[in-house]
Design an enzyme around this catalytic site. Structure first.
Site, PDB file in Angstrom:
ATOM      1  N   ARG A   1       4.731   0.211  -6.580  1.00  0.00           N
ATOM      2  CA  ARG A   1       4.782  -0.673  -5.416  1.00  0.00           C
ATOM      3  C   ARG A   1       3.753  -1.796  -5.510  1.00  0.00           C
ATOM      4  NH1 ARG A   1       7.266   1.669  -0.957  1.00  0.00           N
ATOM      5  NH2 ARG A   1       5.929   0.479   0.407  1.00  0.00           N
TER       6      ARG A   1
ATOM      7  N   ASN B   1      -1.524   1.946   6.317  1.00  0.00           N
ATOM      8  CA  ASN B   1      -0.697   0.820   5.865  1.00  0.00           C
ATOM      9  C   ASN B   1      -0.357  -0.015   7.089  1.00  0.00           C
ATOM     10  OD1 ASN B   1      -0.645   1.989   3.380  1.00  0.00           O
ATOM     11  ND2 ASN B   1       1.528   2.522   3.393  1.00  0.00           N
ATOM     12  N   GLY B   2      -0.325  -1.328   6.939  1.00  0.00           N
ATOM     13  CA  GLY B   2       0.011  -2.189   8.077  1.00  0.00           C
ATOM     14  C   GLY B   2      -1.150  -3.094   8.424  1.00  0.00           C
TER      15      GLY B   2
ATOM     16  N   CYS C   1       0.829  -1.213   0.000  1.00  0.00           N
ATOM     17  CA  CYS C   1       0.000   0.000   0.000  1.00  0.00           C
ATOM     18  C   CYS C   1       0.862   1.262   0.000  1.00  0.00           C
ATOM     19  CB  CYS C   1      -0.868   0.034   1.238  1.00  0.00           C
ATOM     20  SG  CYS C   1      -1.803  -1.474   1.491  1.00  0.00           S
TER      21      CYS C   1
ATOM     22  N   TRP D   1      -3.108  -2.552  -1.453  1.00  0.00           N
ATOM     23  CA  TRP D   1      -2.703  -3.896  -1.886  1.00  0.00           C
ATOM     24  C   TRP D   1      -3.393  -4.833  -0.910  1.00  0.00           C
ATOM     25  CZ3 TRP D   1       1.113  -7.869  -0.553  1.00  0.00           C
ATOM     26  CH2 TRP D   1       1.576  -8.610  -1.665  1.00  0.00           C
TER      27      TRP D   1
ATOM     28  N   LYS E   1      15.562 -13.758 -11.200  1.00  0.00           N
ATOM     29  CA  LYS E   1      15.086 -12.743 -12.162  1.00  0.00           C
ATOM     30  C   LYS E   1      14.124 -13.385 -13.154  1.00  0.00           C
ATOM     31  CE  LYS E   1      15.795  -9.778 -10.598  1.00  0.00           C
ATOM     32  NZ  LYS E   1      16.523  -9.711  -9.367  1.00  0.00           N
TER      33      LYS E   1
ATOM     34  N   GLU F   1      10.726 -14.200 -11.442  1.00  0.00           N
ATOM     35  CA  GLU F   1       9.951 -13.026 -11.051  1.00  0.00           C
ATOM     36  C   GLU F   1       9.188 -12.392 -12.204  1.00  0.00           C
ATOM     37  OE1 GLU F   1      11.902 -10.276  -7.752  1.00  0.00           O
ATOM     38  OE2 GLU F   1      13.315 -10.816  -9.312  1.00  0.00           O
TER      39      GLU F   1
ATOM     40  N   GLU G   1      20.595 -15.638  -8.404  1.00  0.00           N
ATOM     41  CA  GLU G   1      19.993 -14.362  -8.802  1.00  0.00           C
ATOM     42  C   GLU G   1      19.456 -14.441 -10.234  1.00  0.00           C
ATOM     43  OE1 GLU G   1      18.906 -11.888  -7.429  1.00  0.00           O
ATOM     44  OE2 GLU G   1      18.887 -10.241  -8.849  1.00  0.00           O
TER      45      GLU G   1
ATOM     46  N   LYS H   1       7.262  -4.151  -4.325  1.00  0.00           N
ATOM     47  CA  LYS H   1       8.652  -3.688  -4.310  1.00  0.00           C
ATOM     48  C   LYS H   1       9.266  -3.770  -2.917  1.00  0.00           C
ATOM     49  CE  LYS H   1      12.494  -2.065  -5.838  1.00  0.00           C
ATOM     50  NZ  LYS H   1      13.393  -3.105  -6.382  1.00  0.00           N
TER      51      LYS H   1
ATOM     52  N   HIS I   1      23.680 -35.071  -8.054  1.00  0.00           N
ATOM     53  CA  HIS I   1      23.103 -35.674  -6.849  1.00  0.00           C
ATOM     54  C   HIS I   1      21.576 -35.671  -6.888  1.00  0.00           C
ATOM     55  CE1 HIS I   1      27.009 -36.114  -5.030  1.00  0.00           C
ATOM     56  NE2 HIS I   1      27.277 -34.847  -5.316  1.00  0.00           N
TER      57      HIS I   1
END
Ligand code: F6R
Length: 607
Positions: free
Chosen positions: A27, A99-100, A2, A73, A484, A487, A480, A602, A503
């Site tokens: 966000r 928010n929260g 949010c 959100w 990417k 995502e 990483e 984000k 293995h």
């Protein structure tokens, strides 16, 4: 996550709120709303979906010089107009954006319903508006304080009321709130990006604080009304840094910004006289650095992967045992905190809940914590004992690129600094400095291979799964790279240390399962070649990402993504650049929303 914006001053508040909310779009959100006070009347517009839907509802030039806005959100209650913020009390005297999470919302809702209040939404946040309106304090600030004494949980909250039409009350407990200082006008936001267009002078609220914000200034108190002294800081980035600037996607812009971002991270930090790195904010003397017996690095997602890579660089250059761990896992396993261990938390936003909680746990047990942070003045930056800012500039795209690279650069600087306090020779230090100085140019060269990488990405964009493998220093690069791809292209991608393939995972390799092999030009080149051979022998297509010119790599691989040669410790960092472009072009080929991938936000400020 949010986003919050508030404004009080001489401008048309609706314009300021909308432009702030647009800045917060990155966000992630599913609904939005604004409330304005005009002629002592509170008016509110809300809509599910994109901000454009909200704009369609607004009259032309809505009146009001004070107001609050929100992008939501969904957590409690589905994305809908009713659940969107602001929330109002029954008489429409008080509006809140929050928010929260209010943890005792169920109990508070029942209490309000027993008093005859009809709640309009399914959210935990709405109770705040009713509780504030019903409180019996003389001022809005007192009523907000009374309300916050009754709630448990996390909040970044801004309140507007017809009883004090040009005042905003902002409060924070676990969710960021920033006050922006203007000339005869004031701003409130959850994220600096929402207000940089108007001011770069900001004050960060701390947990448990409440601010009264009026056009001519602000004052901050603790929840028990004790006055608090706050210092304003200047935000480095300008509003143009938050624009796409001709690019279609922030991610692409941020990939291309890496040469300058890395140059900024290095700026003023390479000490050629003593062949070391100069890191002013560590707050540790050479003697204290010598006493460190172990280093533990904590972060989440890509920051954790940068931590693995950092631990490797520190062990190699400084010979201090170092390891990285996901911040939340660390916190929940009741870790032993040692006085001769240096703890390092890594975070782009400086607001990630899990990283912040780990930092607090270590400090509570008496440990010393350094921060490697991008967002200046963020909560983590303010709570650590010392640290290093990345100076990468704002990162808007959900998928981290330039900041991941700059995190690695800070670790390289730290490893050099720690190494030179210990056994690292000046000659070795000099080589590392030269390697770091060359980086911006080498990244530029790596970026130039874009067209080729795009064509390889198009070739693989329709596959369902991929492995990413790398050995030792190349393993975090593999993690990483896979992250990417997952995502933004929603392809299933799994990273393994190369040695682990045989293995178990090798069972999945066939002509439909590509393997992206990270092959730096280092001491382990022969071993990396052996792993590629294992895959190729099972007809698995191999995409080698390398800065070696060894012909065997070219022969064995189906495709090669080439990066320039670099200092052996910085090779894996450089190989991250083609991996970013590969993921980007796969997502484009699949027609996906690169900057706002589904289900992701984000900065993750909730547990
Ligand atoms: C991946 C990504 C996330 C973040 C993670 C930590 O591209 O962006 O995995 O790295 O959420 O965020 P910060 O660095 O803000 O603590």
């Amino acid at each position: 996550m949010c986003g919050i914006v508030g404004y009080t001053g001489g401008r048309a508040a609706a314009q300021v709120l909308l432009s702030g909310l647009k800045r917060l779009e990155y966000r992630g959100y599913d609904s939005s709303g604004i409330a304005l006070i005009s002629r002592k009347r509170l008016r509110c517009w809300k809509s599910a979906g994109k901000l454009q839907e909200l704009e369609n509802l607004l009259p032309e030039n809505p009146a009001g010089h004070c107001g609050i806005g929100h992008t939501r959100w969904a957590t409690h209650g589905k994305p809908s107009t009713e659940n969107a913020h602001p929330h109002l009390d029954t008489e429409a005297t008080t509006a809140i954006v929050h928010n929260g999470i209010i943890e005792n919302a169920v109990m508070l809702r029942e209490m309000l319903q027993a008093r005859g209040v009809v709640l309009q939404s399914e959210t935990d946040s709405e109770v705040l508006a009713h509780l504030i309106a019903a409180a019996d304090g003389q001022t809005l600030q007192e009523r907000v304080r009374q309300c916050l004494m009754q709630v448990r949980g996390a909040w970044g909250v801004v309140v507007s009321s017809t009883t004090e039409p040009d005042t905003l009350i902002a409060a924070r407990n676990g969710s960021p709130v920033i006050i922006g200082i203007g000339d005869g006008e004031m701003f409130v936001a959850s994220d600096a990006s929402a207000l940089v267009r108007y001011t770069r002078q900001v004050v960060h609220l701390d947990d448990g604080e409440v601010a009264v914000v009026r056009p001519d200034g602000f004052e901050v108190t603790a929840l028990d009304a004790k006055p608090m002294t706050k210092t304003a800081i200047t935000i480095e980035a300008g509003h143009e840094d938050y624009d796409r600037g001709g690019y279609k996607h922030f991610m692409r812009k941020e990939i291309d910004e890496q040469p300058e971002a890395v140059a900024r991270t290095l700026s003023g930090r390479l000490d050629e006289r003593f062949n070391t790195a100069h890191l002013g904010g560590l707050n540790l003397s050479a003697r204290e650095l010598l006493d460190i017996r172990r280093i533990k690095i904590l972060g989440c997602g890509s920051a954790y992967y940068a931590g693995i890579s950092g631990a490797g660089m520190i062990e190699t250059l400084a010979r201090i045992p170092a390891s990285a761990e996901p911040a939340a896992e660390f916190r929940y396993r009741n870790p032993v905190i040692e006085s001769d261990t240096l703890y390092i938390v890594v975070s782009q936003s400086g607001e990630t809940f899990d990283t912040l909680a780990a930092l607090r746990e270590v400090r509570r047990k008496g440990g010393r914590v350094l921060g490697i942070v991008n967002a200046v003045g963020s909560t983590i930056a303010r709570e650590v004992d010392g640290g290093v800012y990345m100076h990468a500039g704002p990162e808007i795209s959900v998928a981290s690129t330039k900041v991941y690279t700059c995190m690695n650069v800070v670790f390289a600087l730290l490893a050099l600094h720690l190494g030179r306090v210990r056994d690292m020779s000046p000659q070795h230090g000099r080589k590392m400095i030269e390697g770091l100085q060359a980086l911006p140019e080498l990244i530029e060269q790596a970026l130039a291979d874009d067209d080729h990488i795009a064509s390889v990405a198009r070739h693989y964009a329709t596959c369902e799964s991929a492995f990413f493998i790398g050995r030792a220093a190349a393993w975090p690069a593999a993690l990483e790279g896979a992250q990417k791809l997952k995502e933004i292209s929603y392809l299933h991608a799994e990273a393994y240390p190369s040695s682990e393939l045989k293995h178990g995972p090798l069972a999945l390799v066939d002509e439909n399962m590509p393997t992206v092999a990270i092959v730096p030009d280092d001491d382990l080149l022969e071993k990396s070649l052996a792993s590629i051979e294992e895959v190729a022998a099972r007809s698995g297509p191999v995409i080698a990402v390398t800065n070696s010119d060894d012909q065997r790599v070219i022969k064995l691989a189906s495709h090669v993504l080439q990066a320039p040669a670099a200092h052996f410790l910085l090779g894996p960092l450089l190989l991250g650049i083609p991996l970013q472009l590969f993921a980007y072009h796969c997502a484009i080929a699949r027609g996906l929303d690169v900057d706002q991938p589904r289900n992701l936000a984000k900065s993750v400020t909730v547990e």
